[in-house]
Design an enzyme around this catalytic site. Sequence first.
Site, PDB file in Angstrom:
ATOM      1  CG  HIS A  17      -5.433 -10.173  69.255  1.00 64.64           C
ATOM      2  ND1 HIS A  17      -5.006 -11.315  68.847  1.00 64.64           N
ATOM      3  CD2 HIS A  17      -4.259  -9.822  69.882  1.00 64.64           C
ATOM      4  CE1 HIS A  17      -3.701 -11.606  69.257  1.00 64.64           C
ATOM      5  NE2 HIS A  17      -3.295 -10.606  69.729  1.00 64.64           N
ATOM      6  CE  LYS A  76       6.311 -12.549  69.216  1.00 69.16           C
ATOM      7  NZ  LYS A  76       4.995 -11.783  69.812  1.00 69.16           N
ATOM      8  NE  ARG A  79      -1.549 -11.147  77.075  1.00 67.00           N
ATOM      9  CZ  ARG A  79      -0.707 -11.927  76.002  1.00 67.00           C
ATOM     10  NH1 ARG A  79      -1.187 -12.762  75.627  1.00 67.00           N
ATOM     11  NH2 ARG A  79       0.448 -11.504  76.019  1.00 67.00           N
ATOM     12  CB  SER A  87      -1.457 -15.731  68.923  1.00 70.04           C
ATOM     13  OG  SER A  87      -2.379 -14.687  68.602  1.00 70.04           O
TER      14      SER A  87
HETATM   15  O1  PNS Z   1       1.656  -8.837  68.830  1.00 77.17           O
HETATM   16  P1  PNS Z   1       3.052  -8.753  69.346  1.00 77.17           P
HETATM   17  O2  PNS Z   1       3.796  -9.812  68.500  1.00 77.17           O
HETATM   18  O3  PNS Z   1       3.388  -8.740  70.700  1.00 77.17           O
HETATM   19  O4  PNS Z   1       3.477  -7.227  68.629  1.00 77.17           O
HETATM   20  C1  PNS Z   1       4.419  -6.687  68.623  1.00 77.17           C
HETATM   21  C2  PNS Z   1       4.785  -5.545  67.685  1.00 77.17           C
HETATM   22  C3  PNS Z   1       4.428  -5.789  66.390  1.00 77.17           C
HETATM   23  C4  PNS Z   1       3.801  -4.487  68.324  1.00 77.17           C
HETATM   24  C5  PNS Z   1       6.274  -4.881  67.945  1.00 77.17           C
HETATM   25  O5  PNS Z   1       7.123  -5.794  67.780  1.00 77.17           O
HETATM   26  C6  PNS Z   1       6.495  -3.770  67.252  1.00 77.17           C
HETATM   27  O6  PNS Z   1       6.096  -2.536  67.502  1.00 77.17           O
HETATM   28  N1  PNS Z   1       7.302  -4.156  66.002  1.00 77.17           N
HETATM   29  C7  PNS Z   1       7.607  -2.897  64.945  1.00 77.17           C
HETATM   30  C8  PNS Z   1       9.196  -2.517  65.299  1.00 77.17           C
HETATM   31  C9  PNS Z   1       9.431  -1.493  66.115  1.00 77.17           C
HETATM   32  O7  PNS Z   1       8.937  -0.487  65.805  1.00 77.17           O
HETATM   33  N2  PNS Z   1      10.350  -1.541  67.132  1.00 77.17           N
HETATM   34  C10 PNS Z   1      10.816  -0.481  67.932  1.00 77.17           C
HETATM   35  C11 PNS Z   1       9.939  -0.115  69.025  1.00 77.17           C
HETATM   36  S1  PNS Z   1       9.376  -1.388  70.286  1.00 77.17           S
END
Ligand code: PNS
Length: 172
Positions: A20, A44, A93, A131
Amino acid sequence: MSRIKTAIYPGSFDPVTSGHYDIIVRASRLFERLIVAVAPNPSKQPLFTVEERMAILQEVCASLPNVQVECFEGLLVDFAMKRGAQVIVKGLRAVSDFDHELQMALTNRRLCPQIETIFMMTNSEYVFLSSSMVKEIARLGGSVQGLVPKAVEPYLYRKLGKSLPNKEDNRG
Ligand code: PNS
């Protein structure tokens, strides 16, 4: 060269890894302002609270003047619009990330066509890193040296009720 004003780098950051951080540093060079946006993601079952994840990120990003750390709830594109961001930055990745990231990018474009998602390839030395992997290693008493920014290590072991592994014991 004029730089795009504001980009958002969203994630759970539970906790922030070296992968990150590598993306944060590289993205901070491309945009005038980079907002690292912490999502709660309760599904999560995170180890750290949102406040803890933000505090860790703030410490880790302290030397990057155009990076700010925030949190958001709800839709990412709504948060991006509120902050006047034109770009969402995602790290990729391996091929295994692609399907889900493509789905999210297309969903976000459908919801808000004026915001562009751009992907940055993770540095090859962090391709395997997540993570969850970091938490598992620390939980089982292994060393996460190099896998997370130095400042993260004490937070991680303290949270897990473990002592920091001795340097001599490091195997990774
Ligand atoms: O680090 P992560 O857990 O892969 O991050 C995921 C994240 C936070 C980027 C994703 O879950 C997110 O964008 N959440 C916000 C909810 C949202 O906008 N959902 C609709 C579009 S996918």
